[in-house]
Motif scaffolding. Structure first.
Motif, short mmCIF file in Angstrom:
data_model
loop_
_atom_site.label_atom_id
_atom_site.label_comp_id
_atom_site.label_asym_id
_atom_site.label_seq_id
_atom_site.Cartn_x
_atom_site.Cartn_y
_atom_site.Cartn_z
N THR A 72 0.83 -1.20 0.00
CA THR A 72 0.00 0.00 0.00
C THR A 72 0.86 1.25 0.00
O THR A 72 0.59 2.21 -0.73
CB THR A 72 -0.93 0.00 1.23
OG1 THR A 72 -1.83 -1.10 1.14
CG2 THR A 72 -1.72 1.30 1.32
N SER A 73 1.93 1.24 0.80
CA SER A 73 2.79 2.43 0.89
C SER A 73 3.46 2.75 -0.44
O SER A 73 3.63 3.91 -0.80
CB SER A 73 3.86 2.22 1.97
OG SER A 73 4.69 1.11 1.66
N ARG A 74 3.80 1.71 -1.19
CA ARG A 74 4.44 1.94 -2.48
C ARG A 74 3.48 2.61 -3.45
O ARG A 74 3.87 3.52 -4.20
CB ARG A 74 4.93 0.61 -3.06
CG ARG A 74 5.76 0.72 -4.32
CD ARG A 74 6.35 -0.63 -4.68
NE ARG A 74 7.13 -0.58 -5.90
CZ ARG A 74 7.78 -1.62 -6.42
NH1 ARG A 74 7.73 -2.79 -5.79
NH2 ARG A 74 8.47 -1.49 -7.53
N ILE A 75 2.24 2.20 -3.43
CA ILE A 75 1.24 2.79 -4.31
C ILE A 75 0.92 4.21 -3.87
O ILE A 75 0.82 5.14 -4.70
CB ILE A 75 -0.03 1.92 -4.34
CG1 ILE A 75 0.30 0.52 -4.86
CG2 ILE A 75 -1.11 2.59 -5.20
CD1 ILE A 75 -0.81 -0.49 -4.68
N MET A 76 0.80 4.42 -2.57
CA MET A 76 0.52 5.76 -2.07
C MET A 76 1.68 6.70 -2.33
O MET A 76 1.47 7.89 -2.61
CB MET A 76 0.20 5.69 -0.58
CG MET A 76 -1.06 4.88 -0.24
SD MET A 76 -2.52 5.43 -1.15
CE MET A 76 -2.80 7.02 -0.40
N ASN A 77 2.89 6.20 -2.22
CA ASN A 77 4.05 7.03 -2.56
C ASN A 77 4.03 7.39 -4.04
O ASN A 77 4.49 8.48 -4.43
CB ASN A 77 5.35 6.30 -2.23
CG ASN A 77 5.67 6.34 -0.75
OD1 ASN A 77 5.23 7.25 -0.04
ND2 ASN A 77 6.44 5.38 -0.28
N GLY A 78 3.52 6.48 -4.86
CA GLY A 78 3.39 6.77 -6.28
C GLY A 78 2.47 7.95 -6.52
O GLY A 78 2.75 8.82 -7.35
N ILE A 79 1.36 8.00 -5.80
CA ILE A 79 0.44 9.14 -5.93
C ILE A 79 1.11 10.42 -5.44
O ILE A 79 1.00 11.48 -6.07
CB ILE A 79 -0.86 8.89 -5.15
CG1 ILE A 79 -1.57 7.64 -5.66
CG2 ILE A 79 -1.79 10.11 -5.26
CD1 ILE A 79 -2.83 7.26 -4.89
N LYS A 80 1.83 10.32 -4.33
CA LYS A 80 2.52 11.49 -3.79
C LYS A 80 3.53 12.04 -4.79
O LYS A 80 3.61 13.25 -5.01
CB LYS A 80 3.22 11.13 -2.47
CG LYS A 80 3.96 12.31 -1.84
CD LYS A 80 4.54 11.95 -0.49
CE LYS A 80 5.69 10.97 -0.61
NZ LYS A 80 6.34 10.71 0.71
N ASN A 81 4.31 11.15 -5.39
CA ASN A 81 5.31 11.59 -6.37
C ASN A 81 4.66 12.20 -7.61
O ASN A 81 5.17 13.16 -8.18
CB ASN A 81 6.20 10.42 -6.76
CG ASN A 81 7.08 9.94 -5.61
OD1 ASN A 81 7.39 10.70 -4.71
ND2 ASN A 81 7.46 8.68 -5.65
N LEU A 82 3.54 11.62 -8.02
CA LEU A 82 2.82 12.17 -9.17
C LEU A 82 2.34 13.58 -8.87
O LEU A 82 2.48 14.49 -9.70
CB LEU A 82 1.63 11.26 -9.52
CG LEU A 82 0.73 11.72 -10.66
CD1 LEU A 82 1.48 11.77 -11.98
CD2 LEU A 82 -0.50 10.80 -10.78
N LYS A 83 1.78 13.77 -7.69
CA LYS A 83 1.30 15.09 -7.30
C LYS A 83 2.46 16.08 -7.19
O LYS A 83 2.32 17.26 -7.55
CB LYS A 83 0.57 15.00 -5.95
CG LYS A 83 -0.77 14.27 -6.03
CD LYS A 83 -1.74 15.01 -6.91
CE LYS A 83 -3.11 14.38 -6.91
NZ LYS A 83 -4.04 15.09 -7.82
N LYS A 84 3.59 15.61 -6.70
CA LYS A 84 4.76 16.48 -6.56
C LYS A 84 5.23 16.95 -7.94
O LYS A 84 5.59 18.11 -8.13
CB LYS A 84 5.89 15.71 -5.86
CG LYS A 84 7.10 16.58 -5.51
CD LYS A 84 8.19 15.74 -4.86
CE LYS A 84 7.71 15.12 -3.56
NZ LYS A 84 8.80 14.37 -2.89
N GLU A 85 5.23 16.05 -8.91
CA GLU A 85 5.62 16.41 -10.27
C GLU A 85 4.67 17.43 -10.87
O GLU A 85 5.09 18.35 -11.58
CB GLU A 85 5.65 15.17 -11.16
CG GLU A 85 6.78 14.21 -10.85
CD GLU A 85 6.70 12.96 -11.72
OE1 GLU A 85 6.00 13.01 -12.75
OE2 GLU A 85 7.33 11.95 -11.36
#
Length: 237
Positions: free
Chosen positions: A215-228
């Protein structure tokens, strides 16, 4: 167009109905939405496959250096050819010219020292590749391999970014804004579990594709997408 090998049945109708419930929205056509999710899963697999088993810097560098050495050795051998050996190769060039005329056998479709230009014209044209030409080609091959090896960049030792996951999330977000009344956000609780509709949907949907992803890996993916997405695009010149 995604190759057919990347398609497989990822979601059942029941799965999609459950995902919509988790996401807090109702699509106009459940079957159509399932097909869209399958398409995005196939795109993910295609993108992810590009970054699997990438050769190391050392391996690619060794290949290019080997080409340089082999080309140099062959070029040197051609330079040192005695008269008899040179004449034997020249006879081979003449024989290949005849085969082109009589049988249509020539390079690049066949091993030959006669290069056909028929693919570029309707006339029966071509050129003999003689020993000076071979030396020039080998020199060019050396130069290309050397330049490629010099420009080769070492890959970072850290783990490769989740390019496939990022693309999947980006595609899901684009579709999400069209079908869901909820924002595409990623808030989590104290245990790292998603508490937003979009976060819960992405975790549940992506784990059907990659069950091993945490779950953390997927949520980090959303965080990184938002950061970009928040990065300034820069001023136009």
């Amino acid at each position: 167009m995604v190759a057919s090998r990347y398609y497989e049945t990822t979601y059942s109708q029941k799965d999609v109905a459950r995902l919509c419930e988790i996401g807090g929205f109702v699509p106009n056509d459940l079957d159509e939405f399932r097909e869209e999710l399958e398409e995005l899963a196939a795109i993910y697999r295609c993108e992810n496959a590009r970054f699997q088993n990438l050769p190391s810097y050392k391996a690619v560098s060794a290949e290019l250096i080997n080409i340089q050495k082999q080309a140099a050795r062959l070029s040197d051998s051609l330079q040192r050819l005695g008269w008899d050996a040179r004449r034997a190769i020249e006879k081979g060039i003449d024989a290949d010219s005849v085969r082109m005329i009589t049988e249509g056998i020539a390079a690049p479709e066949h091993p030959s020292l006669f290069l056909s230009l028929n693919s570029r014209t309707d006339e029966l044209l071509g050129v003999n590749v003689d020993i000076p030409d071979l030396k020039a080609i080998l020199g060019g091959l050396q130069n290309a391999a050397h330049a490629g090896q010099q420009e080769l960049r070492k890959r970072p030792s850290r783990k490769m970014p989740d390019y496939g996951l990022r693309l999947w999330l980006s595609n899901i977000e684009n579709r999400w804004t069209q079908i869901s009344p909820h924002p595409f956000s990623r808030d989590i609780d104290s245990n790292g579990e998603p508490i937003t509709y979009a976060g819960r949907f992405c975790v549940a949907a992506f784990k059907k594709i990659e069950p091993s992803y945490s779950t953390s890996r997927i949520m980090n993916g959303i965080k990184n997408l938002k950061k970009e997405q928040r990065k300034p695009s820069g001023k136009a010149g």
